[in-house]
Scaffold this motif. Structure first.
Motif, PDB file in Angstrom:
ATOM      1  N   LEU A  20       0.778  -1.240   0.000  1.00 56.28           N
ATOM      2  CA  LEU A  20       0.000   0.000   0.000  1.00 56.28           C
ATOM      3  C   LEU A  20       0.810   1.290   0.000  1.00 56.28           C
ATOM      4  CD1 LEU A  20      -2.952  -0.935   2.377  1.00 56.28           C
ATOM      5  CD2 LEU A  20      -2.801  -1.098  -0.117  1.00 56.28           C
ATOM      6  N   THR A  21       2.083   1.240   0.372  1.00 55.04           N
ATOM      7  CA  THR A  21       2.903   2.453   0.345  1.00 55.04           C
ATOM      8  C   THR A  21       4.308   2.106  -0.139  1.00 55.04           C
ATOM      9  OG1 THR A  21       3.951   2.388   2.547  1.00 55.04           O
ATOM     10  CG2 THR A  21       1.682   3.231   2.423  1.00 55.04           C
ATOM     11  N   PRO A  22       5.070   3.103  -0.598  1.00 54.21           N
ATOM     12  CA  PRO A  22       6.457   2.847  -0.996  1.00 54.21           C
ATOM     13  C   PRO A  22       7.334   2.352   0.149  1.00 54.21           C
ATOM     14  CG  PRO A  22       5.690   4.917  -1.920  1.00 54.21           C
ATOM     15  CD  PRO A  22       4.636   4.473  -0.952  1.00 54.21           C
ATOM     16  N   LEU A  23       6.918   2.578   1.396  1.00 53.61           N
ATOM     17  CA  LEU A  23       7.682   2.076   2.532  1.00 53.61           C
ATOM     18  C   LEU A  23       7.512   0.578   2.716  1.00 53.61           C
ATOM     19  CD1 LEU A  23       6.862   4.863   5.163  1.00 53.61           C
ATOM     20  CD2 LEU A  23       8.968   4.603   3.829  1.00 53.61           C
ATOM     21  N   GLY A  24       6.476   0.011   2.076  1.00 50.02           N
ATOM     22  CA  GLY A  24       6.150  -1.380   2.335  1.00 50.02           C
ATOM     23  C   GLY A  24       7.075  -2.371   1.685  1.00 50.02           C
ATOM     24  N   ASP A  25       7.456  -2.135   0.424  1.00 52.00           N
ATOM     25  CA  ASP A  25       8.239  -3.119  -0.307  1.00 52.00           C
ATOM     26  C   ASP A  25       9.186  -2.401  -1.266  1.00 52.00           C
ATOM     27  OD1 ASP A  25       8.369  -5.902  -0.058  1.00 52.00           O
ATOM     28  OD2 ASP A  25       7.522  -6.227  -2.030  1.00 52.00           O
ATOM     29  N   PRO A  26      10.415  -2.903  -1.454  1.00 52.72           N
ATOM     30  CA  PRO A  26      11.403  -2.213  -2.293  1.00 52.72           C
ATOM     31  C   PRO A  26      10.932  -1.869  -3.705  1.00 52.72           C
ATOM     32  CG  PRO A  26      12.475  -3.932  -1.016  1.00 52.72           C
ATOM     33  CD  PRO A  26      11.000  -4.070  -0.764  1.00 52.72           C
ATOM     34  N   PRO A  27      10.182  -2.734  -4.427  1.00 46.64           N
ATOM     35  CA  PRO A  27       9.757  -2.323  -5.773  1.00 46.64           C
ATOM     36  C   PRO A  27       8.944  -1.037  -5.777  1.00 46.64           C
ATOM     37  CG  PRO A  27       9.344  -4.666  -5.432  1.00 46.64           C
ATOM     38  CD  PRO A  27       9.743  -4.105  -4.113  1.00 46.64           C
ATOM     39  N   LEU A  28       8.035  -0.910  -4.820  1.00 44.65           N
ATOM     40  CA  LEU A  28       7.207   0.301  -4.763  1.00 44.65           C
ATOM     41  C   LEU A  28       8.052   1.520  -4.401  1.00 44.65           C
ATOM     42  CD1 LEU A  28       4.024  -1.084  -2.960  1.00 44.65           C
ATOM     43  CD2 LEU A  28       4.606  -1.068  -5.404  1.00 44.65           C
ATOM     44  N   PHE A  29       9.076   1.316  -3.595  1.00 49.42           N
ATOM     45  CA  PHE A  29       9.958   2.429  -3.244  1.00 49.42           C
ATOM     46  C   PHE A  29      10.733   2.889  -4.478  1.00 49.42           C
ATOM     47  CE2 PHE A  29      13.857   4.291  -1.392  1.00 49.42           C
ATOM     48  CZ  PHE A  29      13.263   5.280  -0.621  1.00 49.42           C
ATOM     49  N   SER A  68       9.155 -13.980  -8.247  1.00 47.88           N
ATOM     50  CA  SER A  68       9.168 -15.137  -7.359  1.00 47.88           C
ATOM     51  C   SER A  68      10.553 -15.754  -7.244  1.00 47.88           C
ATOM     52  CB  SER A  68       8.198 -16.211  -7.884  1.00 47.88           C
ATOM     53  OG  SER A  68       6.879 -15.720  -7.960  1.00 47.88           O
ATOM     54  N   PHE A  69      11.392 -15.516  -8.256  1.00 49.66           N
ATOM     55  CA  PHE A  69      12.710 -16.150  -8.272  1.00 49.66           C
ATOM     56  C   PHE A  69      13.854 -15.150  -8.394  1.00 49.66           C
ATOM     57  CE2 PHE A  69       9.698 -19.318  -9.776  1.00 49.66           C
ATOM     58  CZ  PHE A  69      10.032 -20.420  -8.988  1.00 49.66           C
ATOM     59  N   LEU A  70      13.584 -13.998  -8.973  1.00 50.25           N
ATOM     60  CA  LEU A  70      14.593 -12.953  -9.071  1.00 50.25           C
ATOM     61  C   LEU A  70      14.330 -11.922  -7.986  1.00 50.25           C
ATOM     62  CD1 LEU A  70      14.548 -12.343 -12.948  1.00 50.25           C
ATOM     63  CD2 LEU A  70      15.812 -14.073 -11.673  1.00 50.25           C
ATOM     64  N   ASP A  71      15.224 -10.975  -7.854  1.00 47.56           N
ATOM     65  CA  ASP A  71      14.999  -9.849  -6.950  1.00 47.56           C
ATOM     66  C   ASP A  71      13.836  -9.034  -7.497  1.00 47.56           C
ATOM     67  OD1 ASP A  71      15.097  -7.719  -5.256  1.00 47.56           O
ATOM     68  OD2 ASP A  71      17.147  -7.144  -5.715  1.00 47.56           O
ATOM     69  N   ASN A  72      12.773  -8.836  -6.707  1.00 48.97           N
ATOM     70  CA  ASN A  72      11.580  -8.193  -7.253  1.00 48.97           C
ATOM     71  C   ASN A  72      11.772  -6.707  -7.548  1.00 48.97           C
ATOM     72  OD1 ASN A  72      11.577  -7.292  -4.610  1.00 48.97           O
ATOM     73  ND2 ASN A  72       9.527  -8.036  -4.119  1.00 48.97           N
ATOM     74  N   ALA A  73      12.795  -6.079  -6.958  1.00 51.08           N
ATOM     75  CA  ALA A  73      13.021  -4.658  -7.224  1.00 51.08           C
ATOM     76  C   ALA A  73      13.501  -4.411  -8.664  1.00 51.08           C
ATOM     77  CB  ALA A  73      13.995  -4.073  -6.207  1.00 51.08           C
ATOM     78  N   PRO A  74      14.592  -5.037  -9.121  1.00 54.76           N
ATOM     79  CA  PRO A  74      14.974  -4.814 -10.526  1.00 54.76           C
ATOM     80  C   PRO A  74      13.953  -5.372 -11.511  1.00 54.76           C
ATOM     81  CG  PRO A  74      16.403  -6.460  -9.508  1.00 54.76           C
ATOM     82  CD  PRO A  74      15.613  -5.836  -8.407  1.00 54.76           C
ATOM     83  N   THR A  75      13.247  -6.448 -11.134  1.00 50.71           N
ATOM     84  CA  THR A  75      12.196  -6.972 -12.014  1.00 50.71           C
ATOM     85  C   THR A  75      11.112  -5.923 -12.239  1.00 50.71           C
ATOM     86  OG1 THR A  75      12.590  -9.235 -11.255  1.00 50.71           O
ATOM     87  CG2 THR A  75      10.480  -8.796 -12.300  1.00 50.71           C
ATOM     88  N   TYR A  76      10.718  -5.242 -11.162  1.00 48.66           N
ATOM     89  CA  TYR A  76       9.751  -4.143 -11.264  1.00 48.66           C
ATOM     90  C   TYR A  76      10.253  -3.077 -12.243  1.00 48.66           C
ATOM     91  CZ  TYR A  76       7.188   0.077  -9.713  1.00 48.66           C
ATOM     92  OH  TYR A  76       6.456   1.241  -9.662  1.00 48.66           O
TER      93      TYR A  76
END
Length: 470
Positions: free
Chosen positions: A181-190, A378-386
């Motif tokens: 729900l916020t950029p603080l929640g998960d690295p991809p959203l940040f 699910s298998f890669l780092d979700n931040a660069p995948t985003y």
């Protein structure tokens, strides 16, 4: 820092000559075979605890280092010291070290908060803790909420025969979906926030989907937990955790330090500074340096001021953090060519993945954006995948927040929600698993956990697709 990361940085120091002129890694020139070391790391995490549990327990760091070297040495021989060293330095300075510093700070601070007293793990209490964790995850991060609540939840259920489902649903809800729900929640959203996506945009556009997923999971968990709770001899006597006159907190000062961590992370995203240091081709900004130094200070202050009773009550030790640091060091290194190949788009080995998210007329295929982002997260780092799919969809935050809002919603939801599909989909997953095992919970294997996620989460994601993305 883990022994593996020290080896990697030592190797990078040997490669420093010529780094300044090294160009960014061109994924279109790479063969898919360069992804084999990364696949080897994943298979080792999945298979070796089953086939050779004692060997893995004592030598997983060495296995991780072997796979890292299996990538680095041939890559250096093929593409030269400059390109390899630049990639290693970038992975270390821009990704791995900030990642580990933040995780260490959250692990230390949350590990210094001990819930005094005995919570009794009934279905109602357990469901309530998961619901609280889901709310906290979007404001203190999935890692912070996970590290704060997993120990008291395990202790509340330490007199029950069936505990695995409690931890598995905790990973589903608190370590992943709750952070949407916020950029603080998960690295991809940040990262999206840093790219220009509004701070409250995800709350406005993902609240219904997040509420639906968390609501269904809470109801399902309550039914499963109630089934086990009603079984004869489910609750064992005596309770390993003694009752006390009242509940309370030891190390409550760490709540203030958690607030400092949140402020430091938010500051690094909001503060725009022209001061940038170029380290062997990798730009390191002043806000990031201030954040990381601040997080190190917070970690040391927490260790200094936390009473021994809090650490003893939580059975605090560094084993879970060491496991995460070593495994993710290998992941961050071996993932270098995989991310480069994805960034190459239709010119790279993974062109089929990129083409799958676009219709023939050039318009975005939103269901495929959701599933492609989620599957890779699910298998890669979700931040660069985003970021890969963010840029594939055009990369203009104003367009993505308005005209292409359904596409950005699909990318954001896939990156956050589907991180729960495997133990390595999101960093807190592996940390929660390690803490649970350290406390005596016999967690399922890599594939055993995926049996839970495939059976519960994938049908739920199909429903989400049908309701919101078709």
């Amino acid at each position: 820092m883990s022994s593996l990361s020290l080896r990697a940085l030592a190797l990078s120091s040997l490669l420093l000559p010529g780094l300044a002129g090294a160009a960014e890694l061109d994924g279109s020139q790479l063969s898919a075979w360069w992804g084999l070391p990364f696949a080897g790391v994943l298979l080792s995490i999945a298979v070796m605890p089953l086939l050779a549990p004692m060997f893995w327990h004592h030598h997983f760091g060495k296995v991780s280092a072997a796979w890292a070297l299996a990538f680095l040495v041939p890559f250096a021989l093929t593409f030269g010291a400059g390109a390899t060293g630049a990639a290693v330095v970038h992975a270390a300075l821009a990704e791995y070290i900030p990642f580990i510093i933040l995780l260490t700070a959250l692990f230390t601070v949350a590990g210094g908060i001990f819930v005094r007293g005995n919570l009794h793990g009934s279905p109602g209490l357990n469901t309530g803790i998961l619901a609280i964790g889901a709310v906290l995850a979007s404001f203190m991060g999935t890692t912070g909420a996970s590290m704060l609540l997993i120990r008291p939840l395990i202790r509340a259920n330490d007199n029950r025969r069936h505990q695995v489902h409690v931890v598995v649903f905790f990973i589903f809800i608190v370590s992943n979906a709750g952070g949407a729900l916020t950029p603080l929640g998960d690295p991809p959203l940040f990262l999206g926030f840093l790219k220009g996506v509004g701070f409250f945009w995800t709350l406005e556009h993902l609240w219904a989907k997040t509420g639906f997923i968390i609501g269904v999971l809470l109801v399902l968990f309550y039914l499963i937990d109630s089934y086990y709770y009603r079984r004869r001899e489910e609750v064992r006597a005596p309770d390993p955790t003694p009752d006390t006159p009242r509940l309370g907190f030891d190390g409550a000062i760490n709540f203030a330090l958690l607030g400092v961590v949140v402020v430091l992370v938010l500051m690094s995203g909001l503060w725009k500074s022209p001061v940038v240091f170029n380290v062997a081709g990798t730009e390191v900004g002043l806000p990031g340096i201030v954040r990381d130094v601040g997080l190190i200070i917070v970690t040391l202050v927490s260790l200094r001021i936390t009473p021994e009773s809090a650490h003893e009550g939580n059975q605090f030790n560094w084993a879970p953090m060491q496991e995460v640091a070593k495994l993710f060091a290998a992941i961050f290194l071996t993932i270098i060519p995989v991310i480069a190949m994805l960034k190459a788009g239709v010119d790279g080995p993974f062109a089929a993945v990129i083409r799958a998210v676009t219709h023939a007329d050039g318009s975005p295929n939103n269901p495929m954006y959701f599933w492609a982002t989620g599957a890779l997260s699910s298998f890669l780092d979700n931040a660069p995948t985003y970021l890969v799919f963010f840029n594939t969809a055009g990369g203009d935050p104003q367009v993505l927040m308005t005209t292409l809002a359904p596409t950005l919603i699909a990318i954001s939801a896939g990156a956050v929600f589907m991180g729960a599909n495997t133990y390595i989909g999101n960093a807190p997953n592996l940390m929660v698993k390690a803490i649970a095992e350290d406390r005596g919970v016999k967690m399922p294997s890599f594939f055993g956990y995926m049996a839970w996620s495939v059976g519960i989460l994938l049908p739920l994601f199909l429903v989400v697709t049908c309701i919101w993305f078709l």
